[in-house]
Every structure is written in structure tokens, then in C-alpha cells.
Scaffold this motif. Structure first.
Motif, mmCIF file in Angstrom:
data_model
loop_
_atom_site.group_PDB
_atom_site.id
_atom_site.type_symbol
_atom_site.label_atom_id
_atom_site.label_comp_id
_atom_site.label_asym_id
_atom_site.label_seq_id
_atom_site.Cartn_x
_atom_site.Cartn_y
_atom_site.Cartn_z
ATOM 1 N N LYS A 49 -9.413 7.510 6.822
ATOM 2 C CA LYS A 49 -10.297 8.433 6.110
ATOM 3 C C LYS A 49 -9.900 9.880 6.360
ATOM 4 O O LYS A 49 -10.041 10.740 5.486
ATOM 5 N N MET A 50 -9.409 10.136 7.553
ATOM 6 C CA MET A 50 -8.893 11.476 7.858
ATOM 7 C C MET A 50 -7.703 11.794 6.954
ATOM 8 O O MET A 50 -7.581 12.893 6.425
ATOM 9 N N ARG A 51 -6.809 10.804 6.790
ATOM 10 C CA ARG A 51 -5.650 11.014 5.918
ATOM 11 C C ARG A 51 -6.118 11.247 4.477
ATOM 12 O O ARG A 51 -5.552 12.066 3.748
ATOM 13 N N HIS A 52 -7.156 10.509 4.082
ATOM 14 C CA HIS A 52 -7.738 10.687 2.749
ATOM 15 C C HIS A 52 -8.260 12.111 2.596
ATOM 16 O O HIS A 52 -8.023 12.775 1.576
ATOM 17 N N ALA A 53 -8.952 12.588 3.615
ATOM 18 C CA ALA A 53 -9.497 13.950 3.570
ATOM 19 C C ALA A 53 -8.372 14.979 3.457
ATOM 20 O O ALA A 53 -8.480 15.949 2.692
ATOM 21 N N ASP A 54 -7.297 14.769 4.199
ATOM 22 C CA ASP A 54 -6.143 15.675 4.108
ATOM 23 C C ASP A 54 -5.610 15.726 2.679
ATOM 24 O O ASP A 54 -5.239 16.793 2.175
ATOM 25 N N PHE A 55 -5.564 14.560 2.037
ATOM 26 C CA PHE A 55 -5.048 14.519 0.673
ATOM 27 C C PHE A 55 -6.009 15.190 -0.304
ATOM 28 O O PHE A 55 -5.578 15.882 -1.232
ATOM 29 N N LEU A 56 -7.305 15.025 -0.110
ATOM 30 C CA LEU A 56 -8.279 15.671 -0.987
ATOM 31 C C LEU A 56 -8.179 17.190 -0.899
ATOM 32 O O LEU A 56 -8.371 17.896 -1.898
ATOM 33 N N ILE A 57 -7.859 17.700 0.296
ATOM 34 C CA ILE A 57 -7.621 19.139 0.439
ATOM 35 C C ILE A 57 -6.392 19.533 -0.371
ATOM 36 O O ILE A 57 -6.378 20.552 -1.078
ATOM 37 N N LEU A 58 -5.356 18.711 -0.274
ATOM 38 C CA LEU A 58 -4.101 18.990 -0.974
ATOM 39 C C LEU A 58 -4.319 19.105 -2.479
ATOM 40 O O LEU A 58 -3.797 20.015 -3.133
ATOM 41 N N VAL A 59 -5.103 18.174 -3.047
ATOM 42 C CA VAL A 59 -5.316 18.178 -4.507
ATOM 43 C C VAL A 59 -6.555 18.988 -4.901
ATOM 44 O O VAL A 59 -6.951 19.003 -6.071
ATOM 45 N N LYS A 60 -7.164 19.650 -3.913
ATOM 46 C CA LYS A 60 -8.303 20.537 -4.160
ATOM 47 C C LYS A 60 -9.509 19.807 -4.790
ATOM 48 O O LYS A 60 -10.216 20.348 -5.636
ATOM 49 N N ASP A 61 -9.738 18.579 -4.352
ATOM 50 C CA ASP A 61 -10.894 17.815 -4.824
ATOM 51 C C ASP A 61 -12.014 17.982 -3.789
ATOM 52 O O ASP A 61 -12.303 17.079 -3.001
ATOM 53 N N ASN B 231 -4.182 11.322 -11.582
ATOM 54 C CA ASN B 231 -3.330 10.182 -11.225
ATOM 55 C C ASN B 231 -3.062 10.149 -9.721
ATOM 56 O O ASN B 231 -3.000 9.077 -9.112
ATOM 57 N N ALA B 232 -2.887 11.326 -9.152
ATOM 58 C CA ALA B 232 -2.654 11.423 -7.703
ATOM 59 C C ALA B 232 -3.850 10.864 -6.939
ATOM 60 O O ALA B 232 -3.700 10.056 -6.011
ATOM 61 N N ILE B 233 -5.048 11.280 -7.326
ATOM 62 C CA ILE B 233 -6.267 10.834 -6.637
ATOM 63 C C ILE B 233 -6.456 9.317 -6.803
ATOM 64 O O ILE B 233 -6.752 8.609 -5.838
ATOM 65 N N THR B 234 -6.246 8.827 -8.025
ATOM 66 C CA THR B 234 -6.407 7.387 -8.299
ATOM 67 C C THR B 234 -5.471 6.552 -7.434
ATOM 68 O O THR B 234 -5.869 5.539 -6.847
ATOM 69 N N ASN B 235 -4.216 6.972 -7.354
ATOM 70 C CA ASN B 235 -3.238 6.216 -6.569
ATOM 71 C C ASN B 235 -3.504 6.327 -5.075
ATOM 72 O O ASN B 235 -3.264 5.370 -4.332
ATOM 73 N N GLU C 35 1.564 11.267 -4.060
ATOM 74 C CA GLU C 35 2.234 12.521 -3.709
ATOM 75 C C GLU C 35 3.167 12.982 -4.826
ATOM 76 O O GLU C 35 3.317 14.188 -5.061
ATOM 77 N N THR C 36 3.789 12.028 -5.522
ATOM 78 C CA THR C 36 4.684 12.390 -6.626
ATOM 79 C C THR C 36 3.899 13.006 -7.778
ATOM 80 O O THR C 36 4.290 14.047 -8.327
ATOM 81 N N TYR C 37 2.784 12.369 -8.133
ATOM 82 C CA TYR C 37 1.955 12.932 -9.203
ATOM 83 C C TYR C 37 1.424 14.318 -8.810
ATOM 84 O O TYR C 37 1.352 15.224 -9.648
ATOM 85 N N TYR C 38 1.052 14.470 -7.539
ATOM 86 C CA TYR C 38 0.565 15.773 -7.061
ATOM 87 C C TYR C 38 1.640 16.844 -7.224
ATOM 88 O O TYR C 38 1.394 17.929 -7.762
ATOM 89 N N LYS C 39 2.855 16.539 -6.762
ATOM 90 C CA LYS C 39 3.934 17.522 -6.840
ATOM 91 C C LYS C 39 4.336 17.814 -8.278
ATOM 92 O O LYS C 39 4.643 18.950 -8.633
ATOM 93 N N GLY D 162 0.768 -1.244 0.000
ATOM 94 C CA GLY D 162 0.000 0.000 0.000
ATOM 95 C C GLY D 162 0.799 1.294 0.000
ATOM 96 O O GLY D 162 0.511 2.205 -0.782
ATOM 97 N N PRO D 163 1.803 1.448 0.887
ATOM 98 C CA PRO D 163 2.494 2.745 0.992
ATOM 99 C C PRO D 163 3.075 3.273 -0.308
ATOM 100 O O PRO D 163 3.174 4.484 -0.496
ATOM 101 N N VAL D 164 3.435 2.381 -1.240
ATOM 102 C CA VAL D 164 4.031 2.849 -2.492
ATOM 103 C C VAL D 164 3.014 3.639 -3.316
ATOM 104 O O VAL D 164 3.384 4.569 -4.059
ATOM 105 N N TYR D 165 1.737 3.320 -3.173
ATOM 106 C CA TYR D 165 0.709 4.064 -3.905
ATOM 107 C C TYR D 165 0.521 5.463 -3.308
ATOM 108 O O TYR D 165 0.215 6.416 -4.033
#
Length: 555
Positions: free
Chosen positions: A272-284, A253-257, A234-238, A226-229
Motif C-alpha cells: 500500500k505504501m508503494r501504491h501511495a508512492d505511485f499515486l503521488i507520481l500520477v498526481k491522483d 491507464n497507468a492507475i488502472t494497471n 510506469e510506461t503509461y505514466y512516462k 503481477g510485475p508486468v502490470y
């Protein structure tokens, strides 16, 4: 009797092996970031064998990793009551000391952890090294020193090599980090995290395509790691953020991974909290609002959900929900409020007070700005989020309100928008006063705008238009000496650029403006000088009515 004793010993040995396997499985789950599974396994071990000090220690570490400090401490203290490997729990307490900046207490606890180590033991050194790395006050130098003790005993210990790689990485020593990760994976080809970290180094160096290739090599070894995804996400986001032409594809690609990462970890509230943090990051924000509402349905207790719902609701235009959600989060004294909470609250109040024509109610704007200022107190660099809002107000000719936002950004030299904010602040103040009659102009704001352009010239000495605006501002302030000084400076700087620049219609128009303003400033004190400058205007623009009439009047 002898048969019974042998059978009993066999049972004890079997139980020990089972516990060892369970601990191993728990550690594997932790590495895979399946924390709920790890906690469940560890609690089962402790229930079956309360004397297992290592299980208490590892469980305490899981809670500490999730910032649940009270639970972590409980398990460390429970572990000290155990008979087997209880010394490891001193390391957990030592990390708590490091987090509290109690270095003396940490040293005492680490000393107790290592007091009875056997000559060939290394795990204590690895765990202590990890404590220095994972602390909220990390000490990478001491971590390296400690981990070298483990490697002196077992040079090919893969966990020690991985840990020292992390210490070097934390200390920005990329070369030694790379070697350590490579050696760790060579020592144990099943240690996928070491292989993954080689890609993390490439990501940090902005070699995004190479990083992705490296992560795909990990996936080729184990598609369920899992962690590699997460790292891929994060790589696709950056990559998307750093190269706008790839933004749309890479953000998807960032969201899919990231969703793939979640499917391979656990769907706990924490994940799910971590997921929410990432959705904020990618502005979804559309997905974020859906996720937040689902989390509220599952857990009405965790207040962080209201933060996510507030952010998403604002971005999706639901300002009433945004204001209520964020206020519900902020009003609880035990919640850790961050600058972005107040920033969104301020934006939501301003948006609520904005009518269909885009005009903002002054009271709503002031209330929003008050919250934005609180945001800046907590996180000074949130000023970087104000520029687009300020430009939108400027485009609608709401100059005073635009100036208010740009002034906040212009006060922070560390902001990436510092120079832009200075310029926009100055011109917002100028245009906000340009149409006003003498006596109604905001003299204080105009003085601050002139200082802003002085700061522009410090930050960017080649920005010649600063002199033009300083001349315009002093025109409004009716300061003839400064009008002449600044317009002359603008003319001199522009003329030095050569005939090609002067031939541009926009430049010629500004030069005429400068000559007319200088001429007008001389009109009451030196008529000959005034006529000279008006004639310079007419040489460029023979049809300039103002210059022609001024020459006629002065003669």
C-alpha cells in the motif's frame, strides 16, 4: 531394523524435497513481488528446519530489499548457525558491508562464502553478483566480472544470464543487456522477468508503444504475472508525461494497471505504501487521501502514512490537515525527511495565509518560504516545483512575493526552469518597483534583477528583450549611461532582424520606448543628441506626446 532405517531415510528425503519445493515457491513469490507470502513461506521453513541456511539467507534478502536492515542482519546471522548452505549468509553480510562502503569487509565475507565451493557450483557467484547490483552503492563492473564466472561454468544458466542483464542495464549498456535478457528467456521460457526486461529496455529508450506491445506479450504468457502490470503502469505514466496530448488517457491507464499490479501482489502495508508512492507520481491526490486514511486506520505506527496524508490533504485543499500531518512526520527524529516534505509544508502555510481574493499574508508567506528553503537544501531540484506558484502570484500582481520564489529557481542552473525563472525574477522585480517613487525603490533588488538579465544573456544570447529590461531597470536606478547602452543594444539587435520585425506594432512600441528613454538620458548633457532620439520616436509614432513635448522643451 533395516525396514525402519529405510523408512527413516525416506522421510528425510521427503522432507528435503518438501523444503526444496517451499524454497522454490518462496523464490517464485519474491519474483512475483508477493513479499508477505514469501516471508510467511520462509519463516515456516525455518521453523520446521532451523538448519536451513538458504531459507535464512533468502528471508534476509527480502527484508533488505524492503530496507528493513536490522531484520535482514538477524536472519543472516541466524543462517550462519545453520548446517545447510550457511555460507550463503556471508553474501548477505557482504552486501550490508557494500551498503556501508566497507569494501574490505565485503571481500572478506564473499571470500568466506566461496571458500568451500565445489567445482560446478554457480549459485554463490550469482548471489554475489546480485549483491553488487542491489547494493545502495552498486558496482556493476564487478557484478559483471563475478557473473561471468558463473556463466563460464554454466553458459545457459538462466538466472546468471538474467542477473548479468541487470548488471549491464545498470551500467547503461543496453545492447549487452538486451542480449543477456533474450538469452535468459531462451534458456528458460518460464522466466518471465527476463522477457519483461526486454520491454523495460524499450521503455527506457522512450519507445513507449513498443514497450507496451512487449509487456502484453508477457501477459499473453501469464496474465497473473503481477510485475508486468507495474511496468505497464510506469510506461503509461512516462508516455503521458512526455506527450501532453496523451496525458489524460495514459495517466488513467497507468492507475488502472497499477491497481491490477496490487491485486496480484499482496495487500500488505508495504504494498500500500508503494501504491501511495505511485499515486503521488500520477498526481491522483483524491485516491491518495482515501488510501492514506485507510492505512492510518490499519496502522497508526508507520509514520510515512502522515507524509502521504499531508501531501494529499494539501492538494485537496485541506491545509490544516496537511500542516499537522507533515509536521507530525517531520518532528520524529528517526524519520527520513525529504525535500518534498518541507516543500508541501511551505506551500500549505502559504495557502493557509491566502485570503479569498488570493492575497497572501506576508507573515504566512515568509513562514512558508522558510520551509521551502529547507526543502531546497535537501533536494535542490525541488525549485522546479515553484514556477507555477510564482507565475500565479505574478498574474495577481504580487510581484515581490513572485520574485522571492523565482529567485530561488534562478539560483539553480541545473533546473529545467532556470532560464524562465531568471526572466520572471527580473521582470517581477522591475514591475514591483516600477510604480514606486524615487527613494522608495528597492535598489538592491533592482541591481540583482539586472544581474539576472546578464545571466539570461549568457544562457540565451538571442533573448534580446533582456537589453530592454536592463534599460528599464536602469531607468528606475537613474543610471543614464547604462540606460543609453542597453536601449541602444536592444535597438541594434532588433533592427538586425529586418523590416518585417520592425513593422510589428509591439516591436515599434518598444523601439519608441527605447528612443524616448535614450533621449531623456541625453537631455541634461547633450541636447542635440536628445532631440535626435526624440525625433526618431516621432518618425515611428508622430502622435507620441512625450517625444513632441520633449523636443519643444529642448528647443
Amino acid at each position: 531394523m533395516n525396514k525402519f532405517k529405510i523408512f527413516s531415510l525416506a522421510l528425510v528425503a521427503s522432507a528435503s524435497v518438501a523444503n526444496a519445493q517451499d524454497i522454490k515457491e518462496a523464490k517464485k513469490a519474491i519474483d512475483a513481488e508477493q513479499f508477505q507470502k514469501a516471508k510467511s513461506l520462509l519463516k515456516s521453513i525455518i521453523k520446521a528446519k532451523p538448519s536451513d541456511g538458504e531459507a535464512n539467507f533468502v528471508l534476509g534478502n527480502v527484508y533488505l530489499n524492503q530496507s528493513i536492515v536490522d531484520s535482514a542482519k538477524i536472519y543472516y546471522l541466524n543462517g550462519l548457525e545453520a548446517s545447510d548452505k550457511k555460507n550463503l549468509n556471508y553474501i548477505g553480510l557482504g552486501q550490508l558491508d557494500l551498503d556501508s562502503k566497507n569494501n574490505a569487509g565485503a571481500q572478506t565475507n564473499f571470500g568466506l562464502a566461496t571458500k568451500d565451493m565445489k567445482r560446478k557450483d554457480v549459485n554463490e557467484f550469482i548471489y554475489i553478483g546480485r549483491a553488487y547490483i542491489n547494493s545502495t552503492n552498486p558496482d556493476y563492473t564487478t557484478a559483471v566480472t563475478t557473473l561471468k564466472k558463473a556463466l563460464a561454468i554454466e553458459p545457459q544458466n538462466a538466472q546468471a544470464l538474467l542477473a548479468i542483464g541487470d548488471a549491464y542495464y545498470g551500467a547503461h549498456n543496453q545492447n549487452d543487456a538486451y542480449k543477456a535478457y533474450r538469452d535468459a528467456f531462451t534458456a528458460d521460457p518460464t522466466l518471465l522477468r527476463a522477457k519483461m526486461q526486454l520491454g523495460v529496455l524499450l521503455k527506457g529508450a522512450k519507445s513507449y508503444d513498443e514497450a507496451i506491445k512487449s509487456f502484453n506479450e508477457v501477459i499473453a504468457l501469464d496474465a497473473n504475472y503481477g510485475p508486468v502490470y507495474r511496468e505497464l503502469a510506469e510506461t503509461y505514466y512516462k508516455w503521458g508525461r512526455n506527450k501532453s496530448s496523451t496525458a489524460k488517457v495514459n495517466m488513467q491507464n497507468a492507475i488502472t494497471n497499477y491497481e491490477k499490479y496490487l491485486s496480484l501482489t499482496d495487500y500488505s502495508l508495504d504494498s500500500k505504501m508503494r501504491h501511495a508512492d505511485f499515486l503521488i507520481l500520477v498526481k491522483d491526490y483524491k485516491n491518495l487521501e482515501v488510501v492514506a486514511n485507510k492505512m492510518i486506520a490499519e496502522d497508526k505506527v508507520n509514520p510515512r502514512i502522515f507524509r502521504y496524508l499531508g501531501y494529499a490533504a494539501y492538494e485537496n485543499g485541506n491545509v490544516d490537515v496537511a500542516i499537522k500531518s507533515i509536521q507530525d512526520y517531520i518532528k520524529v527524529p528517526t524519520n527520513k525527511v525529504i525535500g518534498r516534505d518541507y516543500l508541501y509544508l511551505g506551500f500549505a502555510k502559504i495557502k493557509k495565509g491566502t485570503n479569498a481574493e488570493g492575497v497572501v499574508d506576508p507573515a504566512a508567506f515568509d513562514a512558508g518560504v522558510a520551509d521551502i528553503k529547507k526543502a531546497i537544501e535537501l533536494e535542490p531540484l525541488v525549485v522546479e516545483e515553484l514556477a507555477d506558484y510564482g507565475k500565479a502570484l505574478f498574474g495577481k500582481k504580487q510581484y515581490a512575493q513572485a520574485a522571492t520564489l523565482f529567485e530561488l529557481g534562478a539560483a539553480n542552473k541545473e533546473s529545467k526552469n532556470y532560464l524562465d525563472d531568471l526572466v520572471y525574477y527580473g521582470i517581477s522585480v522591475y514591475y514591483g518597483n516600477a510604480g514606486k517613487a524615487v527613494g522608495t525603490r528597492d535598489v538592491e533588488a533592482l541591481g540583482k534583477a539586472e544581474i539576472a538579465f546578464d545571466n539570461v544573456l549568457v544562457a540565451s544570447p538571442s533573448y534580446d528583450e533582456a537589453y530592454l529590461y536592463k534599460g528599464r531597470i536602469n531607468n528606475l536606478l537613474e543610471k543614464d549611461d547604462l540606460i543609453i547602452k542597453n536601449y541602444e543594444e536592444y535597438v541594434a539587435k532588433t533592427t538586425a532582424k529586418g523590416a518585417e520585425e520592425l513593422a510589428k506594432p509591439a516591436t515599434a512600441k518598444k523601439i519608441v520606448e527605447a528612443y524616448n528613454s535614450i533621449g531623456a538620458s541625453y537631455a541634461n548633457t547633450d541636447k542635440a543628441k536628445a532631440v535626435e532620439y526624440f525625433n526618431k520616436s516621432l518618425a515611428i509614432d508622430p502622435a507620441n506626446t512625450y517625444a513632441a513635448q520633449s523636443v519643444k522643451a529642448l528647443k
